[in-house]
Design a protein around this motif. Structure first.
Motif, mmCIF file in Angstrom:
data_model
loop_
_atom_site.group_PDB
_atom_site.id
_atom_site.type_symbol
_atom_site.label_atom_id
_atom_site.label_comp_id
_atom_site.label_asym_id
_atom_site.label_seq_id
_atom_site.Cartn_x
_atom_site.Cartn_y
_atom_site.Cartn_z
ATOM 1 N N GLY A 91 0.816 -1.201 0.000
ATOM 2 C CA GLY A 91 0.000 0.000 0.000
ATOM 3 C C GLY A 91 0.850 1.250 0.000
ATOM 4 N N ARG A 92 0.225 2.356 0.344
ATOM 5 C CA ARG A 92 0.902 3.653 0.399
ATOM 6 C C ARG A 92 0.519 4.337 1.701
ATOM 7 N N VAL A 93 1.499 4.884 2.398
ATOM 8 C CA VAL A 93 1.248 5.532 3.686
ATOM 9 C C VAL A 93 1.997 6.860 3.710
ATOM 10 N N VAL A 94 1.272 7.942 4.023
ATOM 11 C CA VAL A 94 1.869 9.273 4.157
ATOM 12 C C VAL A 94 1.939 9.604 5.642
ATOM 13 N N PHE A 124 7.001 10.976 3.540
ATOM 14 C CA PHE A 124 7.146 11.657 4.825
ATOM 15 C C PHE A 124 7.056 13.167 4.618
ATOM 16 N N THR A 125 6.261 13.809 5.452
ATOM 17 C CA THR A 125 6.158 15.267 5.460
ATOM 18 C C THR A 125 6.663 15.749 6.811
ATOM 19 N N SER A 126 7.754 16.491 6.808
ATOM 20 C CA SER A 126 8.401 16.875 8.063
ATOM 21 C C SER A 126 8.077 18.307 8.439
ATOM 22 N N GLU A 127 8.527 18.692 9.646
ATOM 23 C CA GLU A 127 8.396 20.063 10.160
ATOM 24 C C GLU A 127 6.942 20.542 10.162
ATOM 25 N N MET A 128 6.018 19.672 10.591
ATOM 26 C CA MET A 128 4.616 20.059 10.651
ATOM 27 C C MET A 128 4.249 20.526 12.059
ATOM 28 N N THR A 141 -5.083 13.813 3.656
ATOM 29 C CA THR A 141 -3.851 14.048 2.896
ATOM 30 C C THR A 141 -2.625 13.463 3.595
ATOM 31 N N ILE A 142 -2.749 13.150 4.885
ATOM 32 C CA ILE A 142 -1.753 12.302 5.543
ATOM 33 C C ILE A 142 -2.498 11.165 6.236
#
Length: 300
Positions: A91-94, A124-128, A141-142
């Motif tokens: 699968g896909r995981v954000v 991966f989305t960092s600095e949130m 969206t995540i």
């Protein structure tokens, strides 16, 4: 034509014998012969040459055997992939990561997850900021957030992973930088580099509450959204900053991190949506295990 007929034909073609093929398929020979004859009639093509002594493929049968094997292989592969998706193996995981955890946790976590789940596509989305994470979990969206509670997380699932103390980041040239530990009240007249006050930052609220508990309200602040920028501003001598201890992993020349006496700790939690995919749930459970076990699990 159906898959059952294709499986029957492949067995007969590979055995070149109806009796052995029937045994392989665990069925009687007459219905097997009838099924192959119906297949040939449906196709309008003779696939097998039958004599009293042997069964052989016609040229059309040889090509049909190749195609049948390909079709059955694709069907079997599709079934296996469906089962693996249902089990959370594909699968896909954000994953969205709060700023201060970006430097301490994201590198080893990303490495371990990619090693252990090569068929899951990770982003991966960092600095949130935590408020942004809550919003993006809500709109999908995540899929997972490494975040800082407490914050209004109605409709989300939350699991606390660890707690860590606050520390102060000082320019190395600061008069107090040589100390071993500081009291937050000693910094009351400093300019503080902080997370934004208007974007519902959990760490800003925690910092403000700690200041008020020490009898002062910061009068001079410079507000930025990224942990890395906060530390850069401290290195530049713009001010001091109160951050989670994990921010010290962002090593920058010109900055000294010192422990603070009698200040609150902040928690790190994993958040996700109810009814998430099996893949997301599998990653949440593994993240929980890795982070809860600490450095030994992440470095092994």
């Amino acid at each position: 034509m159906d898959l059952r007929q294709l499986r029957y034909f492949v067995a007969v073609a590979e055995e070149c014998h109806f009796g052995r093929a029937a045994q392989r398929l665990h069925m009687a020979q007459p219905p097997l012969s009838q099924a192959i004859r119906r297949l040939e009639e449906d196709l309008g093509v003779e696939l097998l040459e039958r004599t009293t002594r042997r069964v052989a493929l016609t040229p059309a049968g040889e090509r049909f055997l190749d195609r049948s094997r390909q079709i059955l292989h694709e069907v079997d592969q599709a079934a296996r992939e469906a089962a693996r998706i249902a089990a959370g193996e594909i699968g896909r995981v954000v994953i969205g990561v709060v700023g201060s955890a970006t430097y301490a946790l994201l590198p080893p976590v990303a490495r371990r997850l990619r090693e252990e789940y090569p068929d899951i596509d990770f982003e991966f989305t960092s600095e949130m900021l935590t408020a942004d994470q809550v919003s993006r979990l809500g709109d999908g969206t995540i899929d997972i957030a490494l975040m800082r509670p407490p914050l209004a997380t109605e409709g989300l699932l939350l699991r606390v992973l660890r707690s860590e103390p606050l520390v102060v980041a000082l320019p190395e040239s600061h008069p107090l930088a040589s100390r071993d530990v500081l009291d937050l009240g000693e910094l009351r007249d400093e300019t503080f580099v902080t997370y934004p006050a208007d974007r519902r930052s959990v760490l800003y609220d925690t910092f403000l509450a700690a200041c008020e508990a020490h009898g002062f309200h910061p009068t001079h602040t410079v507000q930025v959204a990224q942990t890395s920028t906060i530390v850069v501003f401290v290195a530049a001598g713009i001010g001091v900053a109160v951050l989670p201890a994990s921010a010290a992993h962002l090593r920058l020349e010109g900055v000294r991190f010192l422990p603070l006496a009698d200040t609150p700790s902040v928690e790190l939690a994993v958040g996700w949506r109810p009814g998430a995919s099996a893949t997301t749930q599998r990653v949440v459970d593994r993240l929980t295990q890795l982070v809860s076990e600490g450095d030994s699990a992440l470095s092994s």
